[in-house]
Write an enzyme that holds these catalytic residues in place. Structure first.
Site, PDB file in Angstrom:
ATOM      1  CG  ASP A  67      -1.818   1.183   1.339  1.00 59.22           C
ATOM      2  OD1 ASP A  67      -1.583   2.175   0.626  1.00 59.22           O
ATOM      3  OD2 ASP A  67      -2.772   1.120   2.132  1.00 59.22           O
ATOM      4  CE1 TYR A 160      -4.610  10.571 -11.314  1.00 58.00           C
ATOM      5  CE2 TYR A 160      -4.808  12.350 -12.901  1.00 58.00           C
ATOM      6  CZ  TYR A 160      -4.368  11.081 -12.572  1.00 58.00           C
ATOM      7  OH  TYR A 160      -3.686  10.329 -13.509  1.00 58.00           O
ATOM      8  CE  LYS A 164      -1.038  10.566 -11.059  1.00 61.90           C
ATOM      9  NZ  LYS A 164      -0.165   9.384 -11.121  1.00 61.90           N
TER      10      LYS A 164
HETATM   11  N1  LIG Z   1      -4.880   5.686 -17.754  1.00 63.41           N
HETATM   12  C1  LIG Z   1      -4.465   6.856 -18.190  1.00 63.41           C
HETATM   13  O1  LIG Z   1      -4.844   7.330 -19.252  1.00 63.41           O
HETATM   14  C2  LIG Z   1      -3.485   7.650 -17.384  1.00 63.41           C
HETATM   15  C3  LIG Z   1      -3.176   8.951 -17.793  1.00 63.41           C
HETATM   16  C4  LIG Z   1      -2.237   9.661 -17.064  1.00 63.41           C
HETATM   17  C5  LIG Z   1      -1.629   9.092 -15.987  1.00 63.41           C
HETATM   18  N2  LIG Z   1      -1.950   7.833 -15.623  1.00 63.41           N
HETATM   19  C6  LIG Z   1      -1.287   7.264 -14.459  1.00 63.41           C
HETATM   20  O2  LIG Z   1      -0.853   5.955 -14.754  1.00 63.41           O
HETATM   21  C7  LIG Z   1      -0.978   5.149 -13.586  1.00 63.41           C
HETATM   22  C8  LIG Z   1      -1.829   3.925 -13.869  1.00 63.41           C
HETATM   23  O3  LIG Z   1      -3.094   4.333 -14.376  1.00 63.41           O
HETATM   24  P1  LIG Z   1      -4.271   3.281 -14.604  1.00 63.41           P
HETATM   25  O4  LIG Z   1      -5.108   3.814 -15.685  1.00 63.41           O
HETATM   26  O5  LIG Z   1      -3.725   1.918 -14.737  1.00 63.41           O
HETATM   27  O6  LIG Z   1      -5.042   3.403 -13.218  1.00 63.41           O
HETATM   28  P2  LIG Z   1      -5.928   2.312 -12.441  1.00 63.41           P
HETATM   29  O7  LIG Z   1      -6.774   3.083 -11.502  1.00 63.41           O
HETATM   30  O8  LIG Z   1      -6.589   1.406 -13.419  1.00 63.41           O
HETATM   31  O9  LIG Z   1      -4.865   1.450 -11.643  1.00 63.41           O
HETATM   32  C9  LIG Z   1      -4.240   1.959 -10.506  1.00 63.41           C
HETATM   33  C10 LIG Z   1      -3.647   0.808  -9.717  1.00 63.41           C
HETATM   34  O10 LIG Z   1      -3.122   1.354  -8.487  1.00 63.41           O
HETATM   35  C11 LIG Z   1      -3.599   0.549  -7.426  1.00 63.41           C
HETATM   36  N3  LIG Z   1      -3.663   1.347  -6.201  1.00 63.41           N
HETATM   37  C12 LIG Z   1      -4.578   2.269  -5.838  1.00 63.41           C
HETATM   38  N4  LIG Z   1      -4.304   2.750  -4.598  1.00 63.41           N
HETATM   39  C13 LIG Z   1      -3.189   2.084  -4.177  1.00 63.41           C
HETATM   40  C14 LIG Z   1      -2.423   2.110  -2.994  1.00 63.41           C
HETATM   41  N5  LIG Z   1      -2.729   2.918  -1.955  1.00 63.41           N
HETATM   42  N6  LIG Z   1      -1.330   1.309  -2.912  1.00 63.41           N
HETATM   43  C15 LIG Z   1      -1.001   0.478  -3.928  1.00 63.41           C
HETATM   44  N7  LIG Z   1      -1.717   0.389  -5.072  1.00 63.41           N
HETATM   45  C16 LIG Z   1      -2.801   1.189  -5.188  1.00 63.41           C
HETATM   46  C17 LIG Z   1      -4.943   0.024  -7.863  1.00 63.41           C
HETATM   47  O11 LIG Z   1      -5.310  -1.132  -7.117  1.00 63.41           O
HETATM   48  C18 LIG Z   1      -4.677  -0.265  -9.333  1.00 63.41           C
HETATM   49  O12 LIG Z   1      -4.119  -1.549  -9.517  1.00 63.41           O
HETATM   50  C19 LIG Z   1      -1.531   6.066 -12.500  1.00 63.41           C
HETATM   51  O13 LIG Z   1      -0.474   6.662 -11.785  1.00 63.41           O
HETATM   52  C20 LIG Z   1      -2.244   7.124 -13.284  1.00 63.41           C
HETATM   53  O14 LIG Z   1      -2.385   8.333 -12.585  1.00 63.41           O
HETATM   54  C21 LIG Z   1      -2.870   7.097 -16.295  1.00 63.41           C
END
Ligand SMILES: NC(=O)c1ccc[n+]([C@@H]2O[C@H](COP(=O)([O-])OP(=O)(O)OC[C@H]3O[C@@H](n4cnc5c(N)ncnc54)[C@H](O)[C@@H]3O)[C@@H](O)[C@H]2O)c1
Length: 253
Positions: A67, A160, A164
């Site tokens: 976590d 959020y 970031k």
């Molecule tokens: N999907 C996009 O288009 C996008 C765009 C910009 C940035 N991001 C970044 O990329 C990363 C992944 O995005 P995603 O789309 O896979 O998001 P997602 O929400 O699908 O996955 C996030 C993961 O983090 C885990 N998580 C949440 N809280 C947690 C904690 N306290 N400790 C450990 N794990 C935890 C969740 O269980 C999940 O597996 C993130 O940092 C997100 O901000 C994604």
């Protein structure tokens, strides 16, 4: 039976690796020859299935609970990896809570929660692994930031976006402080990628959102995962404190 492991195999820890983009990063790192530690707040069946998909024998893909809002979890995973594999070379700070809310409606306590998980988690990961990497004389840290941290966010909320933005600043500070010790720290700032989370956030507005992206499509998570692999490599040592944008032209600087 899996093939015998090469003598020295690099180990990469990925936070939030059970699903979404984190799982893509895990797959790409494993394909590139890394042993991957798939960590998540609650790794569960998805993470186990991913580990088995990559290596049924459990030598080069394993799961662990981490976590990111609990710094002690980073230390526990790091200690266990060192005990079991001898060293760790890469940390991908990917875990995040994505929150969507109007700025005037955000409860300050919830703002702090999102900051604590996203920015606080990246801080703790970089600090705890950074100390170890510094002593080891080598390490690669890759932080998942976001376009929201650069432009204030479009679909996502202030909590959020602010978290970031903080990750981008932390990336520069860890990069500067650890550079003389063989350790790099970089960020990737994606715009909307084609992941389940983005599809859930955008819902019915997805077509409008895509129409508003200059290249008229969502980002490809597989490509972004390859960016992670590039930044994780030993040959990436001259990239430090950088933020690699991948946003379809939504933000040009
Ligand atoms: N999907 C996009 O288009 C996008 C765009 C910009 C940035 N991001 C970044 O990329 C990363 C992944 O995005 P995603 O789309 O896979 O998001 P997602 O929400 O699908 O996955 C996030 C993961 O983090 C885990 N998580 C949440 N809280 C947690 C904690 N306290 N400790 C450990 N794990 C935890 C969740 O269980 C999940 O597996 C993130 O940092 C997100 O901000 C994604």
């Amino acid at each position: 039976m899996s093939a015998p492991l090469p003598e020295k195999i690099s180990t990469a820890v990925v936070t939030g690796g059970a699903r979404g983009f984190g799982a893509q990063a895990v797959r790409a790192l494993h394909k590139a020859g890394y042993r991957v530690i798939i960590t998540d707040v609650n790794p569960g069946e998805e993470a186990k299935a991913l580990a088995s998909e990559l290596d049924l024998a459990g030598d080069t893909a394993i799961t662990a609970t981490l976590d990111v809002s609990k710094p002690e979890d980073f230390q526990t995973v790091l200690d266990k990896c060192i005990e079991r594999y001898g060293s760790v070379e890469v940390l991908v700070n990917n875990a995040a809570r994505t929150a969507v809310q109007n700025v005037l409606d955000i409860d300050p306590a919830f703002f702090n929660e999102v900051m604590a998980t996203n920015a606080g988690g990246t801080f703790a990961g970089c600090q705890i692994f950074g100390r170890y990497f510094k002593a080891q004389g080598y390490g690669r840290m890759i932080n998942m930031a976001s376009l929201a941290g650069q432009n204030g966010g479009t679909a996502t909320g202030a909590h959020y976006a602010a978290s970031k933005g903080a990750i981008l600043t932390l990336t520069k500070i860890f990069a500067r402080d650890l550079a003389p010790f063989g350790v790099t720290c970089n960020a990737i700032a994606p715009g909307p990628m084609d992941t389940p989370m983005v599809r859930a956030v955008l819902g019915d507005t997805i077509d409008n959102a895509i129409a508003g992206i200059p290249v008229k499509k969502l980002g490809d998570p597989d490509f972004v995962a390859k960016m992670v692999v590039m930044l994780a490599g030993p040959d990436a040592g001259f990239v430090n404190g950088a933020c690699w944008d991948v946003n379809g032209g939504l933000y040009v600087r």
